[in-house]
Design a protein around this motif. Structure first.
Motif, PDB file in Angstrom:
ATOM      1  N   UNK A   1     -93.482 -58.814 -49.576  1.00 14.32           N
ATOM      2  CA  UNK A   1     -93.846 -60.019 -50.440  1.00 14.32           C
ATOM      3  C   UNK A   1     -94.255 -61.051 -49.284  1.00 14.32           C
ATOM      4  N   UNK A   2     -95.386 -62.019 -49.782  1.00 15.62           N
ATOM      5  CA  UNK A   2     -95.870 -63.080 -49.089  1.00 15.62           C
ATOM      6  C   UNK A   2     -94.629 -64.076 -48.671  1.00 15.62           C
ATOM      7  N   UNK A   3     -93.595 -64.231 -49.687  1.00 15.99           N
ATOM      8  CA  UNK A   3     -92.621 -65.129 -49.444  1.00 15.99           C
ATOM      9  C   UNK A   3     -91.405 -64.680 -48.818  1.00 15.99           C
ATOM     10  N   UNK A   4     -91.339 -63.230 -48.544  1.00 16.32           N
ATOM     11  CA  UNK A   4     -90.025 -62.826 -47.846  1.00 16.32           C
ATOM     12  C   UNK A   4     -90.086 -62.968 -46.450  1.00 16.32           C
ATOM     13  N   UNK A   5     -88.992 -63.345 -45.756  1.00 17.32           N
ATOM     14  CA  UNK A   5     -88.937 -63.410 -44.417  1.00 17.32           C
ATOM     15  C   UNK A   5     -89.507 -62.254 -43.502  1.00 17.32           C
ATOM     16  N   UNK A   6     -89.182 -61.095 -44.004  1.00 14.12           N
ATOM     17  CA  UNK A   6     -89.329 -59.800 -43.481  1.00 14.12           C
ATOM     18  C   UNK A   6     -89.797 -58.846 -44.401  1.00 14.12           C
ATOM     19  N   UNK A   7     -90.302 -57.784 -43.964  1.00 10.45           N
ATOM     20  CA  UNK A   7     -90.488 -56.422 -44.595  1.00 10.45           C
ATOM     21  C   UNK A   7     -89.014 -55.833 -44.981  1.00 10.45           C
ATOM     22  N   UNK A   8     -88.411 -55.825 -44.011  1.00  9.78           N
ATOM     23  CA  UNK A   8     -86.946 -55.323 -43.793  1.00  9.78           C
ATOM     24  C   UNK A   8     -86.132 -56.042 -45.034  1.00  9.78           C
ATOM     25  N   UNK A   9     -86.347 -57.286 -45.071  1.00  9.61           N
ATOM     26  CA  UNK A   9     -85.659 -58.163 -46.166  1.00  9.61           C
ATOM     27  C   UNK A   9     -86.225 -57.954 -47.364  1.00  9.61           C
ATOM     28  N   UNK A  10     -87.636 -57.712 -47.517  1.00 12.30           N
ATOM     29  CA  UNK A  10     -88.122 -57.494 -49.081  1.00 12.30           C
ATOM     30  C   UNK A  10     -87.635 -56.101 -49.517  1.00 12.30           C
ATOM     31  N   UNK A  11     -87.474 -55.198 -48.832  1.00 13.76           N
ATOM     32  CA  UNK A  11     -87.043 -53.754 -48.870  1.00 13.76           C
ATOM     33  C   UNK A  11     -85.689 -54.043 -49.404  1.00 13.76           C
ATOM     34  N   UNK A  12     -84.616 -54.713 -48.630  1.00 15.45           N
ATOM     35  CA  UNK A  12     -83.487 -54.965 -49.203  1.00 15.45           C
ATOM     36  C   UNK A  12     -83.295 -55.470 -50.632  1.00 15.45           C
ATOM     37  N   UNK A  13     -84.353 -56.369 -50.868  1.00 11.72           N
ATOM     38  CA  UNK A  13     -84.320 -57.136 -52.068  1.00 11.72           C
ATOM     39  C   UNK A  13     -84.634 -55.967 -53.406  1.00 11.72           C
ATOM     40  N   UNK A  14     -85.265 -54.910 -52.994  1.00  9.37           N
ATOM     41  CA  UNK A  14     -85.407 -53.885 -53.984  1.00  9.37           C
ATOM     42  C   UNK A  14     -83.912 -53.133 -54.506  1.00  9.37           C
ATOM     43  N   UNK A  15     -83.042 -53.168 -53.583  1.00  7.72           N
ATOM     44  CA  UNK A  15     -81.682 -52.731 -53.992  1.00  7.72           C
ATOM     45  C   UNK A  15     -81.342 -53.686 -55.312  1.00  7.72           C
ATOM     46  N   UNK A  16     -81.468 -54.869 -55.242  1.00 10.39           N
ATOM     47  CA  UNK A  16     -81.037 -55.469 -56.456  1.00 10.39           C
ATOM     48  C   UNK A  16     -81.895 -55.145 -57.649  1.00 10.39           C
ATOM     49  N   UNK A  17     -83.133 -54.898 -57.732  1.00 12.30           N
ATOM     50  CA  UNK A  17     -84.104 -54.488 -58.808  1.00 12.30           C
ATOM     51  C   UNK A  17     -83.077 -53.275 -58.988  1.00 12.30           C
ATOM     52  N   UNK A  18     -82.995 -52.280 -58.419  1.00 12.24           N
ATOM     53  CA  UNK A  18     -82.367 -51.043 -58.501  1.00 12.24           C
ATOM     54  C   UNK A  18     -81.009 -51.016 -59.410  1.00 12.24           C
ATOM     55  N   UNK A  19     -80.423 -52.030 -58.725  1.00  6.24           N
ATOM     56  CA  UNK A  19     -78.898 -52.221 -59.448  1.00  6.24           C
ATOM     57  C   UNK A  19     -79.019 -52.889 -60.783  1.00  6.24           C
ATOM     58  N   UNK A  20     -80.226 -53.751 -60.913  1.00  4.40           N
ATOM     59  CA  UNK A  20     -80.302 -54.384 -62.146  1.00  4.40           C
ATOM     60  C   UNK A  20     -80.722 -53.352 -63.185  1.00  4.40           C
ATOM     61  N   UNK A  21     -81.093 -52.143 -63.070  1.00  9.67           N
ATOM     62  CA  UNK A  21     -81.628 -51.385 -64.096  1.00  9.67           C
ATOM     63  C   UNK A  21     -83.049 -50.821 -63.819  1.00  9.67           C
ATOM     64  N   UNK A  22     -83.760 -51.237 -62.752  1.00 11.88           N
ATOM     65  CA  UNK A  22     -85.176 -50.611 -62.837  1.00 11.88           C
ATOM     66  C   UNK A  22     -85.181 -49.047 -62.532  1.00 11.88           C
ATOM     67  N   UNK A  23     -86.021 -48.252 -63.186  1.00 13.74           N
ATOM     68  CA  UNK A  23     -85.857 -46.976 -63.242  1.00 13.74           C
ATOM     69  C   UNK A  23     -87.424 -46.483 -62.303  1.00 13.74           C
ATOM     70  N   UNK A  24     -88.238 -47.477 -61.714  1.00 11.16           N
ATOM     71  CA  UNK A  24     -89.498 -46.890 -61.202  1.00 11.16           C
ATOM     72  C   UNK A  24     -89.861 -48.440 -60.712  1.00 11.16           C
TER      73      UNK A  24
END
Length: 290
Positions: free
Chosen positions: A150-173
């Motif tokens: 994401x343009x506002x993410x400090x790094x790609x690795x940090x942005x990937x880490x943020x996806x864990x939040x979306x997965x835990x929040x109930x995202x299925x895809x």
């Protein structure tokens, strides 16, 4: 009608298309015809970008999604935003979608614009996803991801880490932002899997077929531009017919590589152009299950 999550369990690669609501209600009949043509391409689902409609003019996401679901029997994926919303507005929109039979939503933060103030309730897309899960447990929740970060993410690795939040929040895809370099997608997917992201990922591709798209879309997307792509633009940008043909060929080549490379899904940003969608589909149809 299978849910989007069921499609990913059933198919090796799910083909989908994105559309956007017209800004004028008078253009809705023409869009309906476009969507009828897109249905003939057998998309697993069609995502509908956010449009408020109402007094501001234009057609709403709910209207387009309802037409897809109830008139065409195509599964819609309705975009909903944090920006400009709050819990009361979001709950009302979810009720409206449910009443129309639309139960799949793509939870997004949304771009910052003067017309969309920051949400007091949803700072991040995962906050909105968790709200949907609490309000409508039967809804399918989907989320966005960014192969180059994401343009506002400090790094790609940090942005990937943020996806864990979306997965835990109930995202299925997960559905990616558009990109032009498949190597970036494969690197991102490898990082995501190593980080414990198990969700199916649809790879988003946009055919660049008009000169106006070059500045507006390519520049705004912040996507890397590989040399093959920049050479294509340089060669054909002043020749509209050749640019259209070359842009479709580039997108077909990208999509064929993604499908053969094992992508869970491919998502076509077709810009409401049924002709472009049909030409691209013709170039990948042999790789997709009937």
């Amino acid at each position: 009608m299978a849910t989007i999550s069921q499609l990913f369990a059933q198919k090796r690669c799910v083909f989908s298309i994105e559309c956007f609501p017209p800004k004028q209600t008078t253009k809705f009949p023409a869009m309906q015809q476009t969507l009828r043509q897109m249905k003939d391409l057998h998309p697993g689902f069609i995502s509908v970008t956010y449009g408020a409609g109402g007094s501001g003019g234009g057609v709403s996401t709910v209207e387009v999604a309802s037409f897809l679901k109830n008139e065409l029997q195509v599964e819609p994926l309705a975009h909903i935003l944090c920006m400009g919303s709050d819990k009361v507005k979001a709950a009302a929109l979810l009720d409206e979608l449910e009443a129309a039979g639309v139960t799949s939503v793509l939870t997004l933060r949304g771009d910052r614009t003067p017309l969309r103030p920051e949400s007091p309730d949803f700072v991040h897309a995962c906050d909105l996803a968790a709200f949907v899960r609490a309000q409508k447990p039967s809804f399918g929740i989907h989320a966005a991801c960014y192969p180059e970060g994401h343009p506002e993410a400090p790094s790609l690795a940090q942005d990937v880490e943020n996806l864990r939040c979306k997965q835990q929040a109930g995202a299925t895809h997960l559905l990616t932002q558009l990109f032009f370099d498949n190597g970036k997608f494969y690197r991102f997917l490898n990082l995501a899997r190593r980080a414990g992201i198990t969700l199916p990922v649809s790879a988003g591709v946009m055919p660049i077929v008009r000169r106006s798209q070059i500045e507006r879309t390519v520049a705004l997307s912040s996507a890397s531009l590989p040399s093959d792509f920049t050479r294509m633009i340089a060669r054909w940008q002043d020749d509209p017919e050749s640019l259209r043909r070359a842009g479709i060929e580039y997108a077909v080549s990208q999509l064929r590589d993604l499908i053969e490379g094992g992508a869970d899904g491919v998502h076509l940003y077709a810009m409401n152009d049924a002709g472009v969608a049909a030409d691209v589909y013709a170039g990948i149809r042999d790789l997709l299950e009937p």
